[in-house]
Design a protein around this motif. Structure first.
Motif, PDB file in Angstrom:
ATOM      1  N   LEU A  35       5.383   4.316  -9.671  1.00 40.28           N
ATOM      2  CA  LEU A  35       5.745   5.278  -9.461  1.00 40.28           C
ATOM      3  C   LEU A  35       5.690   5.662  -7.858  1.00 40.28           C
ATOM      4  O   LEU A  35       6.259   6.695  -7.648  1.00 40.28           O
ATOM      5  CB  LEU A  35       4.737   6.548 -10.037  1.00 40.28           C
ATOM      6  CG  LEU A  35       4.315   6.303 -11.623  1.00 40.28           C
ATOM      7  CD1 LEU A  35       3.537   7.319 -11.771  1.00 40.28           C
ATOM      8  CD2 LEU A  35       5.988   7.003 -12.309  1.00 40.28           C
ATOM      9  N   ALA A  36       4.965   5.248  -6.947  1.00 36.92           N
ATOM     10  CA  ALA A  36       5.003   4.723  -5.622  1.00 36.92           C
ATOM     11  C   ALA A  36       4.615   4.663  -4.743  1.00 36.92           C
ATOM     12  O   ALA A  36       3.656   4.353  -4.241  1.00 36.92           O
ATOM     13  CB  ALA A  36       3.718   6.587  -5.507  1.00 36.92           C
ATOM     14  N   SER A  37       5.322   3.256  -4.647  1.00 37.03           N
ATOM     15  CA  SER A  37       4.712   1.766  -4.233  1.00 37.03           C
ATOM     16  C   SER A  37       5.008   2.843  -2.714  1.00 37.03           C
ATOM     17  O   SER A  37       4.523   1.475  -1.878  1.00 37.03           O
ATOM     18  CB  SER A  37       5.639   0.557  -4.184  1.00 37.03           C
ATOM     19  OG  SER A  37       6.871   1.092  -4.018  1.00 37.03           O
ATOM     20  N   ARG A  38       5.608   2.850  -2.152  1.00 39.42           N
ATOM     21  CA  ARG A  38       5.758   3.158  -0.642  1.00 39.42           C
ATOM     22  C   ARG A  38       4.439   4.329  -0.459  1.00 39.42           C
ATOM     23  O   ARG A  38       4.368   4.361   0.960  1.00 39.42           O
ATOM     24  CB  ARG A  38       6.850   4.254  -0.878  1.00 39.42           C
ATOM     25  CG  ARG A  38       8.062   3.795  -0.507  1.00 39.42           C
ATOM     26  CD  ARG A  38       9.343   3.208   0.023  1.00 39.42           C
ATOM     27  NE  ARG A  38      10.241   2.609  -0.450  1.00 39.42           N
ATOM     28  CZ  ARG A  38      11.676   3.285  -0.048  1.00 39.42           C
ATOM     29  NH1 ARG A  38      11.529   4.431   0.873  1.00 39.42           N
ATOM     30  NH2 ARG A  38      12.234   2.095  -0.424  1.00 39.42           N
ATOM     31  N   VAL A  39       3.733   4.741  -0.689  1.00 45.04           N
ATOM     32  CA  VAL A  39       2.469   5.438  -0.227  1.00 45.04           C
ATOM     33  C   VAL A  39       1.516   4.167  -0.387  1.00 45.04           C
ATOM     34  O   VAL A  39       0.677   3.748  -1.179  1.00 45.04           O
ATOM     35  CB  VAL A  39       2.035   6.522  -0.942  1.00 45.04           C
ATOM     36  CG1 VAL A  39       0.209   7.253  -0.478  1.00 45.04           C
ATOM     37  CG2 VAL A  39       2.804   7.340  -1.931  1.00 45.04           C
ATOM     38  N   ALA A  40       0.519   4.492   0.605  1.00 45.09           N
ATOM     39  CA  ALA A  40      -0.671   2.807   1.303  1.00 45.09           C
ATOM     40  C   ALA A  40      -2.002   2.892   0.455  1.00 45.09           C
ATOM     41  O   ALA A  40      -2.142   2.709  -0.537  1.00 45.09           O
ATOM     42  CB  ALA A  40      -1.092   3.169   1.767  1.00 45.09           C
ATOM     43  N   ALA A  41      -2.233   4.600  -0.021  1.00 46.90           N
ATOM     44  CA  ALA A  41      -3.276   4.681  -0.493  1.00 46.90           C
ATOM     45  C   ALA A  41      -3.154   3.556  -1.884  1.00 46.90           C
ATOM     46  O   ALA A  41      -3.868   3.385  -2.836  1.00 46.90           O
ATOM     47  CB  ALA A  41      -3.550   6.369  -1.583  1.00 46.90           C
TER      48      ALA A  41
END
Length: 245
Positions: free
Chosen positions: A59-65
């Motif tokens: 869903l959100a591979s570009r979020v570091a966390a």
């Protein structure tokens, strides 16, 4: 994967929630809930935690966390190559060095202790806080042991933090690692002393230092249930040869 009704996504750390604000609200909520499930399950059911981390990653591979959570979930499942890739991605996104020790430990997991030692001597280590530096020392000592260098592992763990009488979050694990290395080197008397010191510092039971200490002292644990059943048998006379005629 199903999300329990009691999970809202608000349980995550505020810094992570802030990172997720770059996403549309509905998507951010979905990612947050999956991250909550990763944190909730990673110790007791790492395989399921890994499953939730993969959903968050999709869903959100570009979020570091998200990359960091995926790294820890993979690490908990001993998927060290995958974990290292995720940690590297998170570090590229943030520039943060906090993950350096666990990245080095992934190198150990991949059978590359020499690489872990190289990382222990890198400039990044000086940017770590005290807890991170102790963690790096533990990884370096583990790498020495991987290479059969027991004496070097012992020396690596000898530090002001080990000698300190103050108890920090990492104190029990540091003392435990030192005791374990001493025992592996055949220095049983010193090992017993340091397992005892680890027990003193282990307020939340993060190690099995008390069991190791008891083992060195020759203490045998008897199952309380078995013991009570045995006592009951003695009281009722069941199983006694002298009662049989």
């Amino acid at each position: 994967m199903p999300i329990p009704e009691d999970v809202t996504g608000d349980e995550i750390d505020k810094d992570v929630r802030q990172e997720l604000q770059s996403l549309p609200k509905t998507l951010a909520d979905d990612v947050a809930k999956n991250l909550v499930m990763v944190a909730r399950l990673i110790d007791e059911d790492p395989e399921r935690a890994y499953g939730y981390s993969k959903v968050a990653l999709r869903l959100a591979s570009r979020v570091a966390a998200v990359r960091e959570a995926a790294g820890f979930a993979a690490y908990a499942n001993q998927k060290y190559g995958e974990a290292l890739a995720e940690f590297r991605a998170a570090r590229r996104m943030t520039g943060n060095v906090d993950l350096w020790p666990v990245m080095a430990d992934c190198e150990r997991g991949l059978g590359r202790p020499e690489k872990a030692l190289d990382m222990a001597g890198a400039p990044e280590v000086h940017k770590l806080d005290k807890a991170g530096q102790v963690e790096m020392r533990l990884v370096a000592a583990g790498a020495r042991r991987d290479m059969g260098q027991l004496d070097a592992a012992i020396v690596t763990l000898q530090s002001p933090e080990l000698a300190s009488s103050s108890v920090q979050s990492w104190t029990a694990r540091l003392r435990y690692a030192y005791a374990d290395a001493l025992l592996a080197a055949g220095r049983e008397r010193e090992a017993r002393e340091w397992f005892a010191k680890a027990v003193e510092a282990d307020r939340d039971g993060s190690t099995d230092a008390s069991d190791r200490l008891a083992e060195l002292d020759g203490v045998e644990f008897v199952d309380a249930l078995d013991e009570s059943e045995s006592e009951l048998s003695d009281e009722t006379g069941e199983g006694r040869d002298d009662d049989k005629h």
